[in-house]
Design a protein around this motif. Structure first.
Motif, mmCIF file in Angstrom:
data_model
loop_
_atom_site.group_PDB
_atom_site.id
_atom_site.type_symbol
_atom_site.label_atom_id
_atom_site.label_comp_id
_atom_site.label_asym_id
_atom_site.label_seq_id
_atom_site.Cartn_x
_atom_site.Cartn_y
_atom_site.Cartn_z
ATOM 1 N N ALA A 261 -30.305 9.021 -27.279
ATOM 2 C CA ALA A 261 -29.028 9.609 -26.876
ATOM 3 C C ALA A 261 -28.348 10.415 -27.965
ATOM 4 C CB ALA A 261 -28.076 8.510 -26.403
ATOM 5 N N GLY A 262 -28.646 10.123 -29.228
ATOM 6 C CA GLY A 262 -28.030 10.856 -30.319
ATOM 7 C C GLY A 262 -26.722 10.234 -30.766
ATOM 8 N N LEU A 263 -26.021 10.942 -31.628
ATOM 9 C CA LEU A 263 -24.733 10.503 -32.170
ATOM 10 C C LEU A 263 -23.764 11.658 -32.055
ATOM 11 C CD1 LEU A 263 -26.132 8.940 -35.461
ATOM 12 C CD2 LEU A 263 -25.227 7.667 -33.516
ATOM 13 N N SER A 264 -22.504 11.339 -31.730
ATOM 14 C CA SER A 264 -21.598 12.451 -31.484
ATOM 15 C C SER A 264 -20.331 12.457 -32.321
ATOM 16 C CB SER A 264 -21.214 12.482 -30.012
ATOM 17 O OG SER A 264 -20.579 11.270 -29.658
ATOM 18 N N GLY A 265 -20.120 11.481 -33.188
ATOM 19 C CA GLY A 265 -18.884 11.558 -33.942
ATOM 20 C C GLY A 265 -18.748 10.509 -35.014
ATOM 21 N N THR A 266 -17.549 10.374 -35.488
ATOM 22 C CA THR A 266 -17.227 9.449 -36.561
ATOM 23 C C THR A 266 -16.556 8.208 -35.991
ATOM 24 O OG1 THR A 266 -16.131 9.291 -38.704
ATOM 25 C CG2 THR A 266 -15.020 10.605 -37.021
ATOM 26 N N VAL B 245 -16.101 4.181 -34.896
ATOM 27 C CA VAL B 245 -16.875 3.064 -34.349
ATOM 28 C C VAL B 245 -18.181 3.512 -33.720
ATOM 29 C CG1 VAL B 245 -16.827 1.203 -32.647
ATOM 30 C CG2 VAL B 245 -14.784 1.706 -33.973
ATOM 31 N N ALA B 246 -18.192 4.633 -33.017
ATOM 32 C CA ALA B 246 -19.399 5.102 -32.330
ATOM 33 C C ALA B 246 -20.276 5.978 -33.198
ATOM 34 C CB ALA B 246 -19.006 5.867 -31.067
ATOM 35 N N GLY B 247 -19.884 6.200 -34.432
ATOM 36 C CA GLY B 247 -20.621 7.133 -35.273
ATOM 37 C C GLY B 247 -21.342 6.482 -36.430
ATOM 38 N N TRP B 248 -21.832 7.322 -37.318
ATOM 39 C CA TRP B 248 -22.553 6.908 -38.521
ATOM 40 C C TRP B 248 -21.853 7.566 -39.696
ATOM 41 C CZ3 TRP B 248 -28.468 8.184 -39.247
ATOM 42 C CH2 TRP B 248 -28.967 7.514 -40.369
ATOM 43 N N ASP B 249 -21.025 6.786 -40.380
ATOM 44 C CA ASP B 249 -20.205 7.292 -41.480
ATOM 45 C C ASP B 249 -20.713 6.730 -42.808
ATOM 46 O OD1 ASP B 249 -17.600 8.361 -39.967
ATOM 47 O OD2 ASP B 249 -18.265 6.519 -39.003
ATOM 48 N N PHE B 250 -20.674 7.545 -43.845
ATOM 49 C CA PHE B 250 -21.011 7.060 -45.185
ATOM 50 C C PHE B 250 -20.319 7.919 -46.232
ATOM 51 C CE2 PHE B 250 -24.377 9.930 -43.856
ATOM 52 C CZ PHE B 250 -24.617 10.723 -44.957
ATOM 53 N N LYS C 243 -18.461 16.712 -43.028
ATOM 54 C CA LYS C 243 -17.387 16.094 -43.806
ATOM 55 C C LYS C 243 -16.369 15.463 -42.866
ATOM 56 C CE LYS C 243 -17.095 19.025 -47.888
ATOM 57 N NZ LYS C 243 -16.210 19.947 -48.622
ATOM 58 N N VAL C 244 -15.955 14.236 -43.174
ATOM 59 C CA VAL C 244 -14.930 13.575 -42.384
ATOM 60 C C VAL C 244 -13.602 14.319 -42.515
ATOM 61 C CG1 VAL C 244 -13.547 11.452 -42.185
ATOM 62 C CG2 VAL C 244 -16.044 11.303 -42.452
ATOM 63 N N SER C 245 -13.291 14.820 -43.705
ATOM 64 C CA SER C 245 -11.981 15.432 -43.976
ATOM 65 C C SER C 245 -11.667 16.647 -43.110
ATOM 66 C CB SER C 245 -11.869 15.814 -45.448
ATOM 67 O OG SER C 245 -12.843 16.791 -45.791
ATOM 68 N N GLY D 76 -18.230 10.831 -53.800
ATOM 69 C CA GLY D 76 -16.825 10.581 -53.493
ATOM 70 C C GLY D 76 -16.325 11.263 -52.235
ATOM 71 N N THR D 77 -17.189 11.903 -51.482
ATOM 72 C CA THR D 77 -16.812 12.581 -50.240
ATOM 73 C C THR D 77 -17.323 11.777 -49.059
ATOM 74 O OG1 THR D 77 -16.939 14.727 -51.335
ATOM 75 C CG2 THR D 77 -17.015 14.738 -48.934
ATOM 76 N N ALA D 78 -16.496 11.619 -48.034
ATOM 77 C CA ALA D 78 -16.888 10.876 -46.836
ATOM 78 C C ALA D 78 -17.583 11.818 -45.850
ATOM 79 C CB ALA D 78 -15.661 10.250 -46.183
ATOM 80 N N TYR D 79 -18.712 11.359 -45.313
ATOM 81 C CA TYR D 79 -19.515 12.142 -44.374
ATOM 82 C C TYR D 79 -19.772 11.347 -43.099
ATOM 83 C CZ TYR D 79 -20.554 14.990 -48.477
ATOM 84 O OH TYR D 79 -20.447 15.783 -49.587
ATOM 85 N N TYR D 80 -20.169 12.052 -42.049
ATOM 86 C CA TYR D 80 -20.672 11.408 -40.837
ATOM 87 C C TYR D 80 -21.812 12.242 -40.286
ATOM 88 C CZ TYR D 80 -17.855 14.678 -37.956
ATOM 89 O OH TYR D 80 -17.306 15.789 -37.363
ATOM 90 N N VAL D 81 -22.608 11.626 -39.413
ATOM 91 C CA VAL D 81 -23.810 12.251 -38.868
ATOM 92 C C VAL D 81 -23.618 12.522 -37.385
ATOM 93 C CG1 VAL D 81 -26.283 11.920 -38.411
ATOM 94 C CG2 VAL D 81 -25.280 11.097 -40.558
ATOM 95 N N VAL D 82 -23.995 13.722 -36.973
ATOM 96 C CA VAL D 82 -24.065 14.091 -35.557
ATOM 97 C C VAL D 82 -25.527 14.395 -35.267
ATOM 98 C CG1 VAL D 82 -23.395 15.795 -33.801
ATOM 99 C CG2 VAL D 82 -21.723 15.018 -35.515
#
Length: 124
Positions: free
Chosen positions: A112-117, A119-124, A55-57, A91-97
């Motif tokens: 390399a993977g993903l590490s956060g939310t 610009v460098a992340g994957w948010d939805f 969860k982004v929150s 209605g909830t904001a998420y990101y992927v690590v």
């Protein structure tokens, strides 16, 4: 005739990925579906890394997904990996690590993977 032995070609290039679904920044993504990545070369799920949906929150982990269970299709630059997810709230904001090494090419070069939310992340 003289035979010359050529040195073996060693693959040192790491796979890169485009995040294709849900689209980065898509606030209308479903509560279930597939996390879909298009890779620059053939990869396989390693089982040495997980994929976390947070969860982004509050940065809490809501899902832990096993990369080795990804459905991987295609080859070369047409390789696509899909990992099913469900149980998210509308209605909830998420990101992927994603752990480095969750996916790797045949030579063992890790994505390399993903590490956060952000610009460098994957948010939805």
């Amino acid at each position: 005739m003289v035979w010359t032995r050529l040195p073996a070609t060693v693959d040192t290039g790491v796979p890169t990925a485009t995040l294709t679904a849900p689209l980065d920044g898509d606030v209308n993504s479903g509560v279930s579906g597939h996390l879909t990545l298009a890779f620059s070369e053939s990869v396989q799920g390693q089982g040495t890394g997980n994929i976390w949906v947070k969860k982004v929150s509050d940065n809490s982990t809501v899902l832990t997904l096993d990369a080795s269970l990804a459905s991987i299709t295609g080859s070369g630059s047409s390789t696509v990996a899909k990992v099913y997810y469900s149980g998210l709230s509308a209605g909830t904001a998420y990101y992927v690590v994603m752990a480095s090494g969750a996916f790797a090419d045949a030579a063992g070069n890790a994505y390399a993977g993903l590490s956060g939310t952000g610009v460098a992340g994957w948010d939805f």
